[in-house]
Design a protein around this motif. Structure first.
Motif, PDB file in Angstrom:
ATOM      1  N   PRO A  40       0.814  -1.223   0.000  1.00 30.63           N
ATOM      2  CA  PRO A  40       0.000   0.000   0.000  1.00 30.63           C
ATOM      3  C   PRO A  40       0.844   1.268   0.000  1.00 30.63           C
ATOM      4  O   PRO A  40       0.511   2.237  -0.682  1.00 30.63           O
ATOM      5  N   MET A  41       1.937   1.283   0.727  1.00 33.75           N
ATOM      6  CA  MET A  41       2.764   2.485   0.775  1.00 33.75           C
ATOM      7  C   MET A  41       3.422   2.770  -0.578  1.00 33.75           C
ATOM      8  O   MET A  41       3.604   3.918  -0.953  1.00 33.75           O
ATOM      9  N   LYS A  42       3.765   1.728  -1.305  1.00 35.62           N
ATOM     10  CA  LYS A  42       4.343   1.939  -2.632  1.00 35.62           C
ATOM     11  C   LYS A  42       3.304   2.494  -3.596  1.00 35.62           C
ATOM     12  O   LYS A  42       3.644   3.195  -4.540  1.00 35.62           O
ATOM     13  N   MET A  43       2.037   2.201  -3.338  1.00 36.00           N
ATOM     14  CA  MET A  43       0.981   2.706  -4.195  1.00 36.00           C
ATOM     15  C   MET A  43       0.806   4.214  -4.034  1.00 36.00           C
ATOM     16  O   MET A  43       0.245   4.862  -4.902  1.00 36.00           O
ATOM     17  N   ILE A  44       1.288   4.771  -2.940  1.00 34.36           N
ATOM     18  CA  ILE A  44       1.227   6.216  -2.742  1.00 34.36           C
ATOM     19  C   ILE A  44       1.978   6.919  -3.869  1.00 34.36           C
ATOM     20  O   ILE A  44       1.634   8.033  -4.252  1.00 34.36           O
ATOM     21  N   SER A  45       2.995   6.265  -4.403  1.00 34.37           N
ATOM     22  CA  SER A  45       3.758   6.881  -5.494  1.00 34.37           C
ATOM     23  C   SER A  45       2.869   7.178  -6.696  1.00 34.37           C
ATOM     24  O   SER A  45       3.155   8.091  -7.469  1.00 34.37           O
ATOM     25  N   LEU A  46       1.777   6.431  -6.843  1.00 35.70           N
ATOM     26  CA  LEU A  46       0.875   6.679  -7.958  1.00 35.70           C
ATOM     27  C   LEU A  46       0.155   8.012  -7.807  1.00 35.70           C
ATOM     28  O   LEU A  46      -0.220   8.630  -8.799  1.00 35.70           O
ATOM     29  N   LEU A  47      -0.032   8.457  -6.579  1.00 35.57           N
ATOM     30  CA  LEU A  47      -0.693   9.744  -6.365  1.00 35.57           C
ATOM     31  C   LEU A  47       0.096  10.870  -7.011  1.00 35.57           C
ATOM     32  O   LEU A  47      -0.483  11.798  -7.577  1.00 35.57           O
ATOM     33  N   SER A  48       1.421  10.805  -6.920  1.00 33.35           N
ATOM     34  CA  SER A  48       2.233  11.849  -7.542  1.00 33.35           C
ATOM     35  C   SER A  48       2.085  11.813  -9.058  1.00 33.35           C
ATOM     36  O   SER A  48       2.079  12.848  -9.720  1.00 33.35           O
ATOM     37  N   CYS A  49       1.927  10.632  -9.597  1.00 30.55           N
ATOM     38  CA  CYS A  49       1.751  10.482 -11.038  1.00 30.55           C
ATOM     39  C   CYS A  49       0.399  11.055 -11.471  1.00 30.55           C
ATOM     40  O   CYS A  49       0.314  11.801 -12.441  1.00 30.55           O
ATOM     41  N   PHE A  50      -0.646  10.727 -10.723  1.00 28.41           N
ATOM     42  CA  PHE A  50      -1.979  11.211 -11.066  1.00 28.41           C
ATOM     43  C   PHE A  50      -2.104  12.710 -10.813  1.00 28.41           C
ATOM     44  O   PHE A  50      -2.744  13.422 -11.581  1.00 28.41           O
ATOM     45  N   ALA A  51      -1.508  13.186  -9.748  1.00 25.58           N
ATOM     46  CA  ALA A  51      -1.614  14.599  -9.393  1.00 25.58           C
ATOM     47  C   ALA A  51      -0.868  15.482 -10.380  1.00 25.58           C
ATOM     48  O   ALA A  51      -1.278  16.611 -10.642  1.00 25.58           O
ATOM     49  N   GLY A  52       0.232  14.981 -10.935  1.00 30.34           N
ATOM     50  CA  GLY A  52       1.030  15.767 -11.869  1.00 30.34           C
ATOM     51  C   GLY A  52       0.361  15.975 -13.211  1.00 30.34           C
ATOM     52  O   GLY A  52       0.632  16.935 -13.908  1.00 30.34           O
ATOM     53  N   GLY A  53      -0.527  15.050 -13.584  1.00 25.97           N
ATOM     54  CA  GLY A  53      -1.224  15.157 -14.853  1.00 25.97           C
ATOM     55  C   GLY A  53      -0.343  14.923 -16.068  1.00 25.97           C
ATOM     56  O   GLY A  53      -0.731  15.229 -17.192  1.00 25.97           O
ATOM     57  N   GLN A  54       0.852  14.383 -15.865  1.00 22.62           N
ATOM     58  CA  GLN A  54       1.778  14.176 -16.975  1.00 22.62           C
ATOM     59  C   GLN A  54       1.610  12.808 -17.630  1.00 22.62           C
ATOM     60  O   GLN A  54       2.158  12.569 -18.693  1.00 22.62           O
ATOM     61  N   SER A  55       0.883  11.917 -17.001  1.00 23.13           N
ATOM     62  CA  SER A  55       0.759  10.552 -17.511  1.00 23.13           C
ATOM     63  C   SER A  55      -0.424  10.437 -18.454  1.00 23.13           C
ATOM     64  O   SER A  55      -1.533  10.848 -18.131  1.00 23.13           O
ATOM     65  N   THR A  56      -0.171   9.858 -19.599  1.00 21.69           N
ATOM     66  CA  THR A  56      -1.244   9.653 -20.567  1.00 21.69           C
ATOM     67  C   THR A  56      -1.499   8.172 -20.822  1.00 21.69           C
ATOM     68  O   THR A  56      -2.537   7.827 -21.375  1.00 21.69           O
ATOM     69  N   THR A  57      -0.563   7.315 -20.428  1.00 20.84           N
ATOM     70  CA  THR A  57      -0.732   5.882 -20.639  1.00 20.84           C
ATOM     71  C   THR A  57      -0.401   5.133 -19.347  1.00 20.84           C
ATOM     72  O   THR A  57       0.218   5.672 -18.437  1.00 20.84           O
ATOM     73  N   LEU A  58      -0.819   3.885 -19.317  1.00 15.67           N
ATOM     74  CA  LEU A  58      -0.504   3.046 -18.166  1.00 15.67           C
ATOM     75  C   LEU A  58       0.999   2.809 -18.062  1.00 15.67           C
ATOM     76  O   LEU A  58       1.539   2.694 -16.959  1.00 15.67           O
ATOM     77  N   ALA A  59       1.678   2.780 -19.190  1.00 18.66           N
ATOM     78  CA  ALA A  59       3.139   2.616 -19.165  1.00 18.66           C
ATOM     79  C   ALA A  59       3.805   3.801 -18.467  1.00 18.66           C
ATOM     80  O   ALA A  59       4.802   3.628 -17.757  1.00 18.66           O
ATOM     81  N   ASP A  60       3.254   5.007 -18.629  1.00 19.72           N
ATOM     82  CA  ASP A  60       3.780   6.179 -17.920  1.00 19.72           C
ATOM     83  C   ASP A  60       3.623   6.011 -16.409  1.00 19.72           C
ATOM     84  O   ASP A  60       4.517   6.330 -15.642  1.00 19.72           O
ATOM     85  N   VAL A  61       2.471   5.494 -16.003  1.00 17.54           N
ATOM     86  CA  VAL A  61       2.208   5.261 -14.579  1.00 17.54           C
ATOM     87  C   VAL A  61       3.182   4.216 -14.041  1.00 17.54           C
ATOM     88  O   VAL A  61       3.741   4.373 -12.954  1.00 17.54           O
ATOM     89  N   GLN A  62       3.399   3.158 -14.806  1.00 17.20           N
ATOM     90  CA  GLN A  62       4.321   2.107 -14.384  1.00 17.20           C
ATOM     91  C   GLN A  62       5.747   2.633 -14.274  1.00 17.20           C
ATOM     92  O   GLN A  62       6.467   2.306 -13.342  1.00 17.20           O
ATOM     93  N   ARG A  63       6.169   3.467 -15.198  1.00 18.58           N
ATOM     94  CA  ARG A  63       7.509   4.055 -15.130  1.00 18.58           C
ATOM     95  C   ARG A  63       7.660   4.933 -13.886  1.00 18.58           C
ATOM     96  O   ARG A  63       8.694   4.907 -13.222  1.00 18.58           O
ATOM     97  N   THR A  64       6.629   5.691 -13.563  1.00 15.64           N
ATOM     98  CA  THR A  64       6.662   6.516 -12.351  1.00 15.64           C
ATOM     99  C   THR A  64       6.766   5.640 -11.118  1.00 15.64           C
ATOM    100  O   THR A  64       7.552   5.906 -10.206  1.00 15.64           O
ATOM    101  N   TYR A  65       5.983   4.565 -11.085  1.00 13.96           N
ATOM    102  CA  TYR A  65       6.025   3.627  -9.963  1.00 13.96           C
ATOM    103  C   TYR A  65       7.434   3.046  -9.826  1.00 13.96           C
ATOM    104  O   TYR A  65       7.986   3.005  -8.727  1.00 13.96           O
TER     105      TYR A  65
END
Length: 108
Positions: A40-65
């Motif tokens: 669960p704590m590692k999933m917090i990293s996804l919040l930064s990805c979603f909040a930044g609005g820079q991700s357009t694909t799931l691969a972008d989210v995975q790279r951020t993670y």
């Protein structure tokens, strides 16, 4: 912002995103039954990805993670975790918790 206000804000942030709280939300939503590579704590990293609005694909989210997590995860297992219905419940529960915390403080 004054020093004591910043300290209060930081303390509130740490309480809101404490490992115990995030894990409890993960378990109560059914997203995390046992912890392996993805916690669960590692999933917090996804919040930064979603909040930044820079991700357009799931691969972008995975790279951020992978960039924010000590152990990287391959695309397929990452996709499998995020495609679970419980993931949506976990993120909704986490967002609800985060949004309700400052409101409670203001009402006090």
């Amino acid at each position: 912002m004054k020093q004591h206000e910043a300290s209060k804000l930081l303390r509130g942030f740490k309480q809101t995103f404490s490992e115990r709280t995030v894990t409890a939300i993960g378990r109560s939503t059914g997203f995390f039954k046992r912890e392996r590579n993805m916690t669960p704590m590692k999933m917090i990293s996804l919040l930064s990805c979603f909040a930044g609005g820079q991700s357009t694909t799931l691969a972008d989210v995975q790279r951020t993670y992978n960039a924010l997590s000590p152990a990287s995860m391959a695309y397929k297992p990452f996709h499998n975790q995020l495609s679970k219905a419980a993931f949506a419940r976990f993120m909704q529960g986490l967002a609800s918790h985060v949004l309700s915390t400052p409101v409670v403080e203001v009402l006090k």
